[in-house]
Write a protein that holds these residues in place. Structure first.
Motif, PDB file in Angstrom:
ATOM      1  N   VAL A  98      -1.804  -5.004  -3.538  1.00 31.83           N
ATOM      2  CA  VAL A  98      -2.407  -3.775  -4.049  1.00 31.83           C
ATOM      3  C   VAL A  98      -1.790  -3.523  -5.422  1.00 31.83           C
ATOM      4  CG1 VAL A  98      -2.723  -1.292  -3.715  1.00 31.83           C
ATOM      5  CG2 VAL A  98      -2.706  -2.841  -1.734  1.00 31.83           C
ATOM      6  N   VAL A  99      -2.631  -3.477  -6.453  1.00 30.85           N
ATOM      7  CA  VAL A  99      -2.143  -3.375  -7.832  1.00 30.85           C
ATOM      8  C   VAL A  99      -2.527  -2.019  -8.400  1.00 30.85           C
ATOM      9  CG1 VAL A  99      -2.102  -4.462 -10.099  1.00 30.85           C
ATOM     10  CG2 VAL A  99      -2.518  -5.862  -8.067  1.00 30.85           C
ATOM     11  N   ASP A 100      -1.529  -1.239  -8.783  1.00 31.68           N
ATOM     12  CA  ASP A 100      -1.757   0.113  -9.267  1.00 31.68           C
ATOM     13  C   ASP A 100      -1.096   0.299 -10.631  1.00 31.68           C
ATOM     14  OD1 ASP A 100      -2.620   2.802  -9.098  1.00 31.68           O
ATOM     15  OD2 ASP A 100      -0.720   3.452  -8.224  1.00 31.68           O
ATOM     16  N   ALA A 101      -1.551   1.282 -11.361  1.00 31.78           N
ATOM     17  CA  ALA A 101      -0.885   1.855 -12.533  1.00 31.78           C
ATOM     18  C   ALA A 101      -0.288   0.819 -13.478  1.00 31.78           C
ATOM     19  CB  ALA A 101       0.170   2.855 -12.063  1.00 31.78           C
ATOM     20  N   ALA A 108      15.731  -2.247   2.513  1.00 33.53           N
ATOM     21  CA  ALA A 108      15.857  -2.423   1.065  1.00 33.53           C
ATOM     22  C   ALA A 108      16.144  -3.887   0.771  1.00 33.53           C
ATOM     23  CB  ALA A 108      16.963  -1.536   0.514  1.00 33.53           C
ATOM     24  N   GLY A 109      15.187  -4.571   0.190  1.00 37.73           N
ATOM     25  CA  GLY A 109      15.378  -5.977  -0.137  1.00 37.73           C
ATOM     26  C   GLY A 109      14.155  -6.798   0.206  1.00 37.73           C
ATOM     27  N   ALA A 110      14.037  -7.918  -0.471  1.00 37.69           N
ATOM     28  CA  ALA A 110      12.883  -8.792  -0.291  1.00 37.69           C
ATOM     29  C   ALA A 110      12.950  -9.526   1.036  1.00 37.69           C
ATOM     30  CB  ALA A 110      12.801  -9.797  -1.439  1.00 37.69           C
ATOM     31  N   GLY A 111      11.804  -9.994   1.469  1.00 35.15           N
ATOM     32  CA  GLY A 111      11.673 -10.754   2.705  1.00 35.15           C
ATOM     33  C   GLY A 111      10.202 -11.001   2.966  1.00 35.15           C
ATOM     34  N   ARG A 112       9.904 -11.593   4.094  1.00 41.24           N
ATOM     35  CA  ARG A 112       8.521 -11.908   4.411  1.00 41.24           C
ATOM     36  C   ARG A 112       7.716 -10.637   4.645  1.00 41.24           C
ATOM     37  NH1 ARG A 112       6.413 -16.037   9.197  1.00 41.24           N
ATOM     38  NH2 ARG A 112       4.192 -15.854   8.717  1.00 41.24           N
ATOM     39  N   VAL A 113       6.547 -10.564   4.013  1.00 38.98           N
ATOM     40  CA  VAL A 113       5.666  -9.409   4.173  1.00 38.98           C
ATOM     41  C   VAL A 113       4.236  -9.885   4.379  1.00 38.98           C
ATOM     42  CG1 VAL A 113       7.145  -7.980   2.688  1.00 38.98           C
ATOM     43  CG2 VAL A 113       5.163  -9.140   1.705  1.00 38.98           C
ATOM     44  N   ASN A 114       3.379  -8.965   4.828  1.00 37.94           N
ATOM     45  CA  ASN A 114       1.956  -9.255   5.022  1.00 37.94           C
ATOM     46  C   ASN A 114       1.089  -8.693   3.897  1.00 37.94           C
ATOM     47  OD1 ASN A 114       3.095  -8.498   8.089  1.00 37.94           O
ATOM     48  ND2 ASN A 114       2.065 -10.472   7.873  1.00 37.94           N
ATOM     49  N   ALA A 115       1.666  -7.829   3.066  1.00 42.58           N
ATOM     50  CA  ALA A 115       0.955  -7.269   1.918  1.00 42.58           C
ATOM     51  C   ALA A 115       1.980  -6.679   0.964  1.00 42.58           C
ATOM     52  CB  ALA A 115      -0.032  -6.190   2.351  1.00 42.58           C
ATOM     53  N   TRP A 116       1.623  -6.639  -0.316  1.00 45.90           N
ATOM     54  CA  TRP A 116       2.470  -6.037  -1.337  1.00 45.90           C
ATOM     55  C   TRP A 116       1.753  -4.861  -1.986  1.00 45.90           C
ATOM     56  CZ3 TRP A 116       7.451  -6.676  -2.352  1.00 45.90           C
ATOM     57  CH2 TRP A 116       8.077  -7.863  -1.961  1.00 45.90           C
ATOM     58  N   VAL A 117       2.538  -3.873  -2.411  1.00 44.39           N
ATOM     59  CA  VAL A 117       2.057  -2.779  -3.259  1.00 44.39           C
ATOM     60  C   VAL A 117       2.926  -2.786  -4.512  1.00 44.39           C
ATOM     61  CG1 VAL A 117       1.639  -0.303  -3.480  1.00 44.39           C
ATOM     62  CG2 VAL A 117       1.420  -1.412  -1.237  1.00 44.39           C
ATOM     63  N   ILE A 118       2.306  -2.888  -5.687  1.00 47.42           N
ATOM     64  CA  ILE A 118       3.069  -2.977  -6.922  1.00 47.42           C
ATOM     65  C   ILE A 118       2.481  -2.041  -7.992  1.00 47.42           C
ATOM     66  CG2 ILE A 118       3.709  -5.383  -6.455  1.00 47.42           C
ATOM     67  CD1 ILE A 118       1.726  -6.228  -8.656  1.00 47.42           C
ATOM     68  N   GLY A 119       3.333  -1.658  -8.938  1.00 47.00           N
ATOM     69  CA  GLY A 119       2.863  -0.999 -10.153  1.00 47.00           C
ATOM     70  C   GLY A 119       2.986   0.503 -10.218  1.00 47.00           C
TER      71      GLY A 119
END
Length: 265
Positions: free
Chosen positions: A101-104, A63-74
Motif C-alpha cells: 500500500v503506497v501512500d503520501a 518493532a523490526g523487520a520480518g516476514r509480512v503478508n503486506a506492507w504499508v509505506i509512505g
C-alpha cells in the motif's frame, strides 16, 4: 473472521514503514488502524521517535523487520527528506512479491514498481501521480464521472490498483474494474484519517487471500467502506448531524463496524 485453528501468523502480518521525525503520528495512526481491523500481527519499521510513540500506544506491535503478508509505506514522510538508504529500502519492497500500500511520501516511487500495488492518493497527489505516469492532470475534483475515468486510466498506466480519496472515494484496477464508495461523512476531512485508512487496507490485504492482482481492487473498496462507515459511526455519537471526530476516533470505531458485518467461518 478468525477460527479456532488460527494463530497470529495465519491471521496475517502487516508491515508498516511510515512516519518520520517531522510526522511521527502517522506511524501511530497507521499501526492503530491495522490492529483495529483485526490483523494477527503488526510489524513497525521506522525511526526511533516514531517507534517509541508506536510502542507507547500499541505495545503489542513488533518493532523490526520480518516476514509480512503486506506492507504499508509512505504515510507521514516527505520525499524531499528521504535518505538514500531509505529510498533503497523502499525500492526493494516495491520490486518484491509482497503487496504494498503506497501512500503520501512514497507515491513518487510507484511508477515502474513491479510489486502488487495499491496507491492511495488524494486529488492533488493523484494529479502528480498521473503526470509522473505520462498522463494529463485532472484538475477538477468535483466531477465524479471524470474522477472515475481518470482513476481507471491511472490504474492502467501504472499497472496498479488506485484508490483516490475524497468525499466519493474511487477504487480502480488495471483491468477496468471500478467502484465508488460514499460511506463516509464530511467530518472525515481531518488530519491523520488517511493514515488510518492505510493501516486498514494493509490489514485487509494481509488477512485476505489474493488469487490475482485484481483482487486488490475489492479489498481497497472494502477498506474505504469500513473507514467511512467507522467515521460516520464515530461522528454520530455527537448528534443527528454528527460532530467533530479525530483520526483515532475513526480507528476506535472500526471493530464495531467489522463485528456487525463479518461473515463467520
Amino acid at each position: 473472521m478468525p477460527t479456532t485453528t488460527d494463530d497470529k501468523y495465519s491471521r496475517g502480518v502487516v508491515g508498516v514503514r511510515t512516519g518520520s521525525d517531522a510526522y511521527p503520528g502517522a506511524a501511530v495512526l497507521g499501526v492503530e488502524g491495522a490492529w483495529r481491523t483485526g490483523v494477527g500481527m503488526v510489524r513497525y519499521v521506522g525511526g526511533e521517535k516514531a517507534s517509541a510513540l508506536v510502542l507507547a500506544r500499541r505495545p503489542e506491535t513488533v518493532a523490526g523487520a520480518g516476514r509480512v503478508n503486506a506492507w504499508v509505506i509512505g504515510s507521514g514522510t516527505d520525499p524531499a527528506h528521504r535518505t538514500p538508504d531509505e529510498e533503497q529500502a523502499l525500492r526493494k519492497l516495491l520490486s518484491g512479491e509482497v503487496p504494498v500500500v503506497v501512500d503520501a511520501g512514497a507515491l513518487d516511487l510507484a511508477p515502474g514498481a513491479s510489486a502488487p500495488l495499491v496507491v492511495t492518493p488524494h486529488g492533488r497527489e493523484h494529479d502528480r501521480l498521473r503526470e509522473a505516469a505520462g498522463l494529463a492532470p485532472l484538475g477538477d475534483e468535483t466531477d465524479t464521472d471524470a474522477r472515475s475515468e481518470a482513476a481507471l486510466e491511472t490504474a492502467a498506466a501504472l499497472g496498479a490498483t488506485v484508490l483516490v480519496k475524497g468525499a466519493t472515494t474511487i477504487a480502480a484496477t488495471p483491468s477496468g474494474w471500478g467502484r465508488r464508495i460514499t460511506s463516509g461523512t464530511p467530518w472525515l476531512a481531518s488530519a491523520g484519517t488517511g493514515d488510518v485508512l492505510g493501516g486498514v487496507l494493509g490489514a485487509l490485504i494481509a488477512t485476505g487471500s489474493l488469487a490475482t492482482v485484481d483482487d486488490l481492487g475489492p479489498l481497497a473498496a472494502t477498506a474505504a467502506w469500513l473507514h467511512g462507515s467507522a467515521a460516520t459511526q464515530a461522528a454520530a455519537v455527537h448528534g443527528p448531524i454528527g460532530g467533530p471526530i479525530t483520526a483515532l476516533d475513526v480507528a476506535h470505531a472500526l471493530p464495531g463496524i467489522i463485528g456487525r458485518h463479518v461473515t463467520p467461518g
